[in-house]
Design a protein around this motif. Structure first.
Motif, PDB file in Angstrom:
ATOM      1  N   GLU A  11     -11.767  37.236  61.499  1.00 32.24           N
ATOM      2  CA  GLU A  11     -13.170  37.332  61.888  1.00 32.24           C
ATOM      3  C   GLU A  11     -13.977  37.808  60.685  1.00 32.24           C
ATOM      4  OE1 GLU A  11     -15.908  39.822  65.078  1.00 32.24           O
ATOM      5  OE2 GLU A  11     -13.818  40.353  64.792  1.00 32.24           O
ATOM      6  N   VAL A  12     -15.045  37.089  60.383  1.00 32.17           N
ATOM      7  CA  VAL A  12     -15.906  37.475  59.271  1.00 32.17           C
ATOM      8  C   VAL A  12     -17.133  38.171  59.853  1.00 32.17           C
ATOM      9  CG1 VAL A  12     -17.247  36.677  57.301  1.00 32.17           C
ATOM     10  CG2 VAL A  12     -15.109  35.533  57.891  1.00 32.17           C
ATOM     11  N   THR A  13     -17.361  39.402  59.401  1.00 37.65           N
ATOM     12  CA  THR A  13     -18.524  40.166  59.831  1.00 37.65           C
ATOM     13  C   THR A  13     -19.355  40.474  58.595  1.00 37.65           C
ATOM     14  OG1 THR A  13     -17.419  42.300  59.567  1.00 37.65           O
ATOM     15  CG2 THR A  13     -17.206  41.221  61.714  1.00 37.65           C
ATOM     16  N   GLU A  14     -20.480  41.089  58.795  1.00 37.22           N
ATOM     17  CA  GLU A  14     -21.325  41.427  57.659  1.00 37.22           C
ATOM     18  C   GLU A  14     -20.647  42.494  56.804  1.00 37.22           C
ATOM     19  OE1 GLU A  14     -25.758  43.175  56.864  1.00 37.22           O
ATOM     20  OE2 GLU A  14     -25.425  41.925  58.621  1.00 37.22           O
ATOM     21  N   GLY A  15     -20.238  42.105  55.608  1.00 36.70           N
ATOM     22  CA  GLY A  15     -19.640  43.049  54.677  1.00 36.70           C
ATOM     23  C   GLY A  15     -18.136  43.234  54.791  1.00 36.70           C
ATOM     24  N   ALA A  30     -15.357  42.921  51.831  1.00 37.14           N
ATOM     25  CA  ALA A  30     -15.652  41.684  51.097  1.00 37.14           C
ATOM     26  C   ALA A  30     -17.016  41.834  50.451  1.00 37.14           C
ATOM     27  CB  ALA A  30     -15.637  40.491  52.036  1.00 37.14           C
ATOM     28  N   ALA A  31     -17.035  41.732  49.152  1.00 36.12           N
ATOM     29  CA  ALA A  31     -18.285  41.905  48.422  1.00 36.12           C
ATOM     30  C   ALA A  31     -18.692  40.585  47.781  1.00 36.12           C
ATOM     31  CB  ALA A  31     -18.104  42.969  47.345  1.00 36.12           C
ATOM     32  N   PRO A  32     -19.990  40.344  47.707  1.00 35.37           N
ATOM     33  CA  PRO A  32     -20.425  39.165  46.952  1.00 35.37           C
ATOM     34  C   PRO A  32     -20.194  39.420  45.471  1.00 35.37           C
ATOM     35  CG  PRO A  32     -22.320  40.447  47.667  1.00 35.37           C
ATOM     36  CD  PRO A  32     -21.105  41.095  48.258  1.00 35.37           C
ATOM     37  N   PRO A  33     -20.010  38.369  44.691  1.00 33.99           N
ATOM     38  CA  PRO A  33     -19.850  38.571  43.242  1.00 33.99           C
ATOM     39  C   PRO A  33     -21.100  39.239  42.668  1.00 33.99           C
ATOM     40  CG  PRO A  33     -19.451  36.277  43.860  1.00 33.99           C
ATOM     41  CD  PRO A  33     -19.964  36.977  45.072  1.00 33.99           C
ATOM     42  N   ASP A  34     -20.899  40.100  41.690  1.00 33.63           N
ATOM     43  CA  ASP A  34     -22.074  40.735  41.088  1.00 33.63           C
ATOM     44  C   ASP A  34     -22.822  39.729  40.220  1.00 33.63           C
ATOM     45  OD1 ASP A  34     -20.834  40.624  38.539  1.00 33.63           O
ATOM     46  OD2 ASP A  34     -19.903  42.572  38.843  1.00 33.63           O
ATOM     47  N   GLY A  35     -24.012  40.073  39.828  1.00 39.14           N
ATOM     48  CA  GLY A  35     -24.879  39.173  39.080  1.00 39.14           C
ATOM     49  C   GLY A  35     -24.303  38.725  37.750  1.00 39.14           C
ATOM     50  N   GLU A  36     -23.391  39.517  37.191  1.00 36.57           N
ATOM     51  CA  GLU A  36     -22.812  39.183  35.895  1.00 36.57           C
ATOM     52  C   GLU A  36     -21.503  38.397  36.025  1.00 36.57           C
ATOM     53  OE1 GLU A  36     -22.434  42.782  33.697  1.00 36.57           O
ATOM     54  OE2 GLU A  36     -24.512  43.352  34.043  1.00 36.57           O
TER      55      GLU A  36
END
Length: 88
Positions: A11-15, A30-36
């Motif tokens: 199950e995928v939830t926010e964060g 689960a984190a989004p990739p950072d800007g760099e």
């Protein structure tokens, strides 16, 4: 979004991504990739964070074979929704 893959319910939830199997739960930050980051993935999962199941099973180690099955189930579930994950 929840789906069973090989006995694992993902199950995928926010964060977070939650994986359940045989009465045990594993919450994967689960984190989004950072800007760099040069990664094209929608989520980054840090493998070092995945050693034990959540409480009350937090003393139960997750073995290498089981971890691979968990990661496969997570990847398959995300792909079904057009999302990608990178494991670091």
């Amino acid at each position: 979004m929840a789906r069973r893959a090989g006995g694992y319910q993902v199950e995928v939830t926010e964060g977070a991504i939650r994986v359940r199997r045989a009465g045990k739960t594993l919450t994967i930050p689960a984190a989004p990739p950072d800007g760099e980051s040069e990664e094209d993935a929608d989520f980054i999962v840090r493998l070092d964070d995945l050693e034990h199941w959540d409480a009350p099973d937090d003393e139960t180690l997750i073995g290498i074979e089981e971890l691979q099955k968990i990661l496969d189930a997570v990847e398959k579930q995300l792909e079904k929704h057009g999302l990608s994950v990178d494991f670091e």
